[in-house]
Design an enzyme around this catalytic site. Structure first.
Site, short mmCIF file in Angstrom:
data_model
loop_
_atom_site.label_atom_id
_atom_site.label_comp_id
_atom_site.label_asym_id
_atom_site.label_seq_id
_atom_site.Cartn_x
_atom_site.Cartn_y
_atom_site.Cartn_z
N HIS A 1 0.84 -1.20 0.00
CA HIS A 1 0.00 0.00 0.00
C HIS A 1 0.88 1.25 0.00
CE1 HIS A 1 -2.81 -2.84 2.28
NE2 HIS A 1 -3.54 -2.49 1.24
N MET B 1 2.93 -9.20 -0.67
CA MET B 1 2.36 -8.60 0.53
C MET B 1 0.84 -8.53 0.41
SD MET B 1 4.97 -5.58 1.43
CE MET B 1 6.68 -5.97 1.80
#
Ligand code: AMP
Length: 317
Positions: A42, A219
């Site tokens: 992110h 991830m």
């Protein structure tokens, strides 16, 4: 380096006012839609947004419209204060980050008038998301009709309709110039690009490379639910994707062979396969022989966690 806590905005009208205020000062706005529990994947999107626009809005909202009632909405991980600290750490002195964290983007009257739309869901059928089941009365959905059907769309029939709808809502509330999406969710990125083209949103969509742990695991917020053993087994996903890419680059063009190679790695690691597909990068249609750019996509369960990953292969023969 000086860190700066992002401003948190919870109300959609306030969000729109903030964006319009920025725009009236001549600032360009980047949007990074997320469901929170932020990790470096992110944050790589946020960093990219900070380089491409003057101010960045990170939305943190777990969207019930993309979960079916049998999926993991209630156990989706969250850590709002941790997310703010991570965002503060990526924001250097000149950068402006606002966090849009609405309570419920499908509640239009403060929950006073709950009602289930009878016959809601796909084609008036029975497949519904948590929004219809929650009885919020929302009934307008955006569907990208072909791209939403394959890959993850097969086992998650309301997922992409929910994604396209919430992204549309975020675009209308935040009014960004540019929006970042991770190629980790390859189908989602392609689908949003198609939606933006087809519906003439004046927004540039940027696809960002997959951020991986040192050992190769892509991830994901859901990785936190993996047991140590399952996490180790799940490395078979990135390992098998890398093997397939290397094999294709050495001349193996048969997708059947490449898929079998991946399947045997995943099965050998006790993964439960949802799909292994090799598809055209743009149309996401399956291919049999690699002649141009493809993406190899995998979805598999390790323990109770469904993981997705992919790798682009750009060989031309
Ligand atoms: P999520 O919070 O899972 O909805 O993800 C929000 C955005 O971050 C989406 O555009 C994802 O594709 C992107 N993203 C999630 N994981 C990664 C990753 N490992 N690398 C790059 N982008 C990611």
């Amino acid at each position: 380096m000086e860190t700066r806590e992002p401003e948190v905005i919870r109300d959609k009208e306030a969000m729109r006012r903030w964006s319009r205020g920025m725009r009236s000062q001549g600032k360009t706005i980047g949007l990074v839609p997320t469901m929170g529990f932020l990790h470096d994947g992110h944050l790589s999107l946020v960093r990219q947004s900070l380089t491409l626009s003057n101010v960045t809005v990170v939305s943190i909202y777990v969207n019930p419209g993309q979960f079916s009632p049998t999926e993991d909405l209630s156990t989706y991980p969250s850590d709002f204060s941790g997310d703010l600290a991570k965002l503060a750490a990526v924001s250097s002195s000149g950068s402006v980050i606002a966090v849009f964290n609405p309570k419920n983007l499908y509640d239009y009257d403060g929950g006073r008038n709950k009602k289930t739309i009878s016959g809601g869901g796909r084609g008036g059928g029975k497949v519904v998301s948590c929004v219809e089941e929650g009885g919020l009365g929302h009934e307008t959905w955006v569907s990208v009709e072909r791209l939403e059907k394959g890959l993850c769309g097969k086992s998650r029939p309301v997922f992409f309709r929910g994604v396209a709808t919430i992204v549309t809502k975020l675009f209308n509330i935040v009014e960004p110039d540019v929006a970042m999406f991770g190629k980790k969710d390859y189908q989602q990125w392609r689908l949003i690009k198609r939606m933006v083209r087809d519906l003439d949103f004046g927004i540039e969509i940027v696809g960002s490379d997959i951020a991986r742990e040192k050992d190769g695991l892509a991830m994901s917020s859901r990785n936190v639910h993996l047991s140590a053993e399952d996490r180790q087994r799940a490395l078979s996903i990135s390992r098998s994707l890398a093997m397939a890419k290397a094999s294709a680059e050495q001349g193996q063009t048969s997708c059947k062979e490449l898929k079998n190679m991946i399947i045997s790695e995943l099965v050998g690691a006790a993964g439960r396969i949802d799909y292994v597909e090799i598809v055209d990068q743009e149309t996401l249609q399956g291919v049999e022989d690699i002649k141009s750019g493809v993406v190899v996509c995998v979805a598999a369960w390790f323990g109770t966690v469904r993981l997705i990953d992919n790798i682009e292969i750009n060989v031309t023969v």
